[in-house]
Design a protein around this motif. Structure first.
Motif, PDB file in Angstrom:
ATOM      1  N   SER A   1       0.802  -1.225   0.000  1.00  0.00           N
ATOM      2  CA  SER A   1       0.000   0.000   0.000  1.00  0.00           C
ATOM      3  C   SER A   1       0.834   1.274   0.000  1.00  0.00           C
ATOM      4  O   SER A   1       0.291   2.360  -0.222  1.00  0.00           O
ATOM      5  N   PHE A   2       2.131   1.176   0.298  1.00  0.00           N
ATOM      6  CA  PHE A   2       3.002   2.350   0.378  1.00  0.00           C
ATOM      7  C   PHE A   2       2.575   3.302   1.501  1.00  0.00           C
ATOM      8  O   PHE A   2       2.880   4.490   1.459  1.00  0.00           O
ATOM      9  N   GLU A   3       1.870   2.799   2.500  1.00  0.00           N
ATOM     10  CA  GLU A   3       1.527   3.562   3.693  1.00  0.00           C
ATOM     11  C   GLU A   3       2.038   2.785   4.894  1.00  0.00           C
ATOM     12  O   GLU A   3       1.643   1.631   5.112  1.00  0.00           O
ATOM     13  N   ALA A   4       2.907   3.418   5.687  1.00  0.00           N
ATOM     14  CA  ALA A   4       3.647   2.706   6.734  1.00  0.00           C
ATOM     15  C   ALA A   4       2.735   1.929   7.676  1.00  0.00           C
ATOM     16  O   ALA A   4       2.999   0.757   7.983  1.00  0.00           O
ATOM     17  N   ALA A   5       1.666   2.555   8.154  1.00  0.00           N
ATOM     18  CA  ALA A   5       0.784   1.888   9.113  1.00  0.00           C
ATOM     19  C   ALA A   5       0.116   0.662   8.499  1.00  0.00           C
ATOM     20  O   ALA A   5       0.006  -0.395   9.139  1.00  0.00           O
ATOM     21  N   LYS A   6      -0.329   0.801   7.239  1.00  0.00           N
ATOM     22  CA  LYS A   6      -0.978  -0.332   6.578  1.00  0.00           C
ATOM     23  C   LYS A   6       0.022  -1.445   6.264  1.00  0.00           C
ATOM     24  O   LYS A   6      -0.304  -2.632   6.374  1.00  0.00           O
ATOM     25  N   VAL A   7       1.223  -1.061   5.875  1.00  0.00           N
ATOM     26  CA  VAL A   7       2.248  -2.068   5.602  1.00  0.00           C
ATOM     27  C   VAL A   7       2.530  -2.878   6.864  1.00  0.00           C
ATOM     28  O   VAL A   7       2.615  -4.110   6.840  1.00  0.00           O
ATOM     29  N   ALA A   8       2.677  -2.179   7.996  1.00  0.00           N
ATOM     30  CA  ALA A   8       2.944  -2.860   9.263  1.00  0.00           C
ATOM     31  C   ALA A   8       1.792  -3.788   9.640  1.00  0.00           C
ATOM     32  O   ALA A   8       2.008  -4.925  10.067  1.00  0.00           O
ATOM     33  N   ALA A   9       0.553  -3.306   9.457  1.00  0.00           N
ATOM     34  CA  ALA A   9      -0.610  -4.137   9.775  1.00  0.00           C
ATOM     35  C   ALA A   9      -0.671  -5.354   8.870  1.00  0.00           C
ATOM     36  O   ALA A   9      -0.927  -6.482   9.325  1.00  0.00           O
ATOM     37  N   GLY A  10      -0.431  -5.146   7.577  1.00  0.00           N
ATOM     38  CA  GLY A  10      -0.463  -6.263   6.640  1.00  0.00           C
ATOM     39  C   GLY A  10       0.617  -7.280   6.932  1.00  0.00           C
ATOM     40  O   GLY A  10       0.373  -8.497   6.899  1.00  0.00           O
ATOM     41  N   ALA A  11       1.826  -6.803   7.231  1.00  0.00           N
ATOM     42  CA  ALA A  11       2.930  -7.717   7.542  1.00  0.00           C
ATOM     43  C   ALA A  11       2.635  -8.520   8.791  1.00  0.00           C
ATOM     44  O   ALA A  11       3.026  -9.689   8.903  1.00  0.00           O
TER      45      ALA A  11
END
Length: 271
Positions: free
Chosen positions: A158-168
């Motif tokens: 998503s190229f959005e830090a919070a979403k990347v962290a949640a997805g990971a």
């Protein structure tokens, strides 16, 4: 350096592991080299369970173009996808009817310029239908999909830090050798100036915590030196369950002599 298109393809390859779909990356679809980002081909095996939004209606042949957060999905990209579809169908499945092909455009950002030129019909958050010359393209905007476990893979890109962290944190990788892929994704985000407070090391630690209950006792202790394990146990815990002979194993002659002397003094004190 692995580019975003290949990282996306590698992640999709992991996502479809164990299902009846095989992923081919950078597929050459014409005699004159024309490379398509991803082709997903149905084979034998398990059906896809709880798919990412937009992938619910996969066909036997699915052609996908991808645009990262550093690119724009425009009309030319859609025309290229149609051209790849024509070339692929001629080269690899000339007898297959059109209904057995699916076309997908996956983009990180909403394609505003494209939305001004054509009609995007919303299906669900982040998923649209785009009719083009007798075909319907499924458009998936990664930043707009619903945040939930089934969309964890989309959030990673998503190229959005919070979403990347949640997805990971939510995504369950299928392949054992996925760590280099995720590490490269994090490295590319840092290079793009996207701060990742949830680091790759955080991910590995959280993953270890989640999978620990599933491991056997031998797997849990693998790599832990006996000295470290012994240091964390009380003396009575170290000896619990051992016979008298087993307790004496490993004692030096000097230590055995001291133990004998201690036992004799204890015995004499009771008399």
């Amino acid at each position: 350096m692995i580019n975003w298109h290949r990282l996306f393809g590698l992640a999709l390859e992991d996502y479809f592991t164990g299902t009846r779909y095989a992923v081919e990356m950078e597929k050459d679809v014409a005699r004159k080299r024309q490379v398509l980002d991803v082709v997903i081909v149905r084979g034998t095996g398990e059906a896809l369970v709880d798919p990412c939004d937009g992938l619910e209606d996969l066909k036997p042949h699915n052609l996908l173009t991808y645009k990262s957060g550093q690119e724009s999905l425009d009309a030319w990209a859609i025309e290229e996808l149609i051209g790849h579809y024509v070339n692929y169908r001629k080269a690899f499945a000339p007898r297959e009817p059109a209904a057995r092909f699916g076309l997908y455009a996956v983009t990180t950002r909403r394609p505003r310029a494209l939305a001004e030129q054509v009609t995007l019909t919303p299906v669900k958050p982040g998923v649209y239908r785009l009719p083009v010359v007798g075909r319907t393209i499924t458009l998936i905007v990664l930043r707009e999909v619903a945040p939930c476990p089934r969309n964890a893979l989309w959030e990673i890109f998503s190229f959005e830090a919070a979403k990347v962290a949640a997805g990971a944190g939510m995504y369950r990788w299928r392949q054992d050798d996925h760590f280099p892929i995720l590490e490269e994704i994090y490295r590319r985000y840092r290079e793009a100036g996207i701060p990742m407070s949830y680091t790759f090391q955080d991910f590995r630690r959280d993953l270890a915590r989640e999978t620990l209950p599933e491991l056997t006792p031998e797997e849990r202790l693998r790599g832990l030196p006996p000295e470290e394990l012994a240091r964390r146990l009380r003396p009575e815990e170290r000896l619990r369950g051992l016979s008298e002979e087993e307790r004496l194993l490993g004692l030096s002659d000097e230590a055995a002599a001291r133990l004998k002397d201690l036992l004799e003094r204890r015995t004499s004190g009771k008399q």
